[in-house]
Design a protein around this motif. Structure first.
Motif, PDB file in Angstrom:
ATOM      1  N   HIS A  40     -64.453  21.372 -26.286  1.00  0.00           N
ATOM      2  CA  HIS A  40     -63.746  21.825 -28.082  1.00  0.00           C
ATOM      3  C   HIS A  40     -62.709  22.092 -28.583  1.00  0.00           C
ATOM      4  O   HIS A  40     -61.783  21.530 -29.128  1.00  0.00           O
ATOM      5  N   SER A  41     -61.984  23.015 -27.186  1.00  0.00           N
ATOM      6  CA  SER A  41     -60.907  23.398 -28.174  1.00  0.00           C
ATOM      7  C   SER A  41     -59.849  22.980 -27.205  1.00  0.00           C
ATOM      8  O   SER A  41     -59.949  23.470 -25.771  1.00  0.00           O
ATOM      9  N   ILE A  42     -58.442  22.525 -26.959  1.00  0.00           N
ATOM     10  CA  ILE A  42     -57.505  23.139 -26.271  1.00  0.00           C
ATOM     11  C   ILE A  42     -56.782  24.015 -25.460  1.00  0.00           C
ATOM     12  O   ILE A  42     -56.099  23.572 -24.735  1.00  0.00           O
ATOM     13  N   GLU A  43     -57.281  24.666 -26.811  1.00  0.00           N
ATOM     14  CA  GLU A  43     -56.369  26.423 -25.991  1.00  0.00           C
ATOM     15  C   GLU A  43     -57.495  27.025 -24.803  1.00  0.00           C
ATOM     16  O   GLU A  43     -58.871  26.966 -24.710  1.00  0.00           O
ATOM     17  N   VAL A  44     -56.267  27.091 -23.831  1.00  0.00           N
ATOM     18  CA  VAL A  44     -57.090  28.008 -23.048  1.00  0.00           C
ATOM     19  C   VAL A  44     -56.656  29.274 -22.683  1.00  0.00           C
ATOM     20  O   VAL A  44     -55.646  29.709 -23.428  1.00  0.00           O
ATOM     21  N   PHE A  45     -58.127  30.376 -22.912  1.00  0.00           N
ATOM     22  CA  PHE A  45     -58.214  31.561 -23.419  1.00  0.00           C
ATOM     23  C   PHE A  45     -57.679  32.066 -21.822  1.00  0.00           C
ATOM     24  O   PHE A  45     -58.892  32.126 -20.640  1.00  0.00           O
ATOM     25  N   GLU A  46     -57.545  33.577 -22.212  1.00  0.00           N
ATOM     26  CA  GLU A  46     -57.371  33.740 -20.706  1.00  0.00           C
ATOM     27  C   GLU A  46     -58.279  35.254 -20.862  1.00  0.00           C
ATOM     28  O   GLU A  46     -58.318  36.153 -19.022  1.00  0.00           O
ATOM     29  N   ASP A  47     -59.071  35.121 -21.777  1.00  0.00           N
ATOM     30  CA  ASP A  47     -60.121  36.456 -21.626  1.00  0.00           C
ATOM     31  C   ASP A  47     -61.067  36.201 -21.803  1.00  0.00           C
ATOM     32  O   ASP A  47     -61.744  35.291 -23.371  1.00  0.00           O
ATOM     33  N   PHE A  48     -62.816  35.627 -21.758  1.00  0.00           N
ATOM     34  CA  PHE A  48     -63.575  35.698 -22.608  1.00  0.00           C
ATOM     35  C   PHE A  48     -63.694  36.032 -23.642  1.00  0.00           C
ATOM     36  O   PHE A  48     -64.118  35.312 -24.864  1.00  0.00           O
ATOM     37  N   ASN A  49     -63.930  37.432 -24.250  1.00  0.00           N
ATOM     38  CA  ASN A  49     -63.397  38.027 -25.531  1.00  0.00           C
ATOM     39  C   ASN A  49     -62.828  37.122 -26.530  1.00  0.00           C
ATOM     40  O   ASN A  49     -63.122  36.716 -26.814  1.00  0.00           O
ATOM     41  N   ARG A  50     -61.545  36.928 -26.013  1.00  0.00           N
ATOM     42  CA  ARG A  50     -60.629  36.071 -27.338  1.00  0.00           C
ATOM     43  C   ARG A  50     -61.603  34.318 -28.030  1.00  0.00           C
ATOM     44  O   ARG A  50     -61.995  34.091 -28.778  1.00  0.00           O
TER      45      ARG A  50
END
Length: 133
Positions: A40-50
């Protein structure tokens, strides 16, 4: 306004159609719209909460947009029904013109529905529509 269709937007509003998966280092957000999981998102998140906070934010936004679209459709339907009612009550229109105008405004109405609105027979409505076509 997003570019999602109403069906897709409805699926996006369902939390069961989303998942956040770790690839070992980062987290990625996926959705399931066409029967398979897609990124869905091209953003790679560093943590699950974000990632979860983004999902939560967009669930609320999509729900608002879907409600707005449904309300707009309801208003449009109400306006169409009002126009049909005005035509049915107009004494200056001939019966033939009433049938044709109602059919033009809403071609999805069946002959039976138009006949009930105008207090006519189904056969007469069918004949008028056939002549006008």
């Amino acid at each position: 306004m997003t570019s999602w269709s109403n069906k897709e937007l409805n699926l996006l509003c369902d939390p069961d159609n989303h998942k956040i998966v770790s690839d070992g280092y980062d987290y990625r957000w996926y959705h399931k719209l066409k029967g398979k999981w897609e990124m869905h998102s091209i953003e790679v998140f560093e943590d699950f909460n974000r990632a979860y906070s983004w999902l939560h934010y967009w669930l609320v936004e999509w729900d608002k947009e879907l409600a707005t679209r449904r309300l707009a459709e309801l208003r449009k339907k109400k306006s169409l029904e009002r126009k049909i009612r005005v035509i049915c009550e107009d004494q200056e229109y001939s019966t033939f013109m009433k049938v044709i105008e109602v059919h033009k405004l809403n071609p999805n109405l069946t002959h039976i529905e138009i006949a009930l609105m105008l207090n006519l027979s189904k056969q007469l409505v069918g004949r008028y529509i056939k002549v006008a076509a």
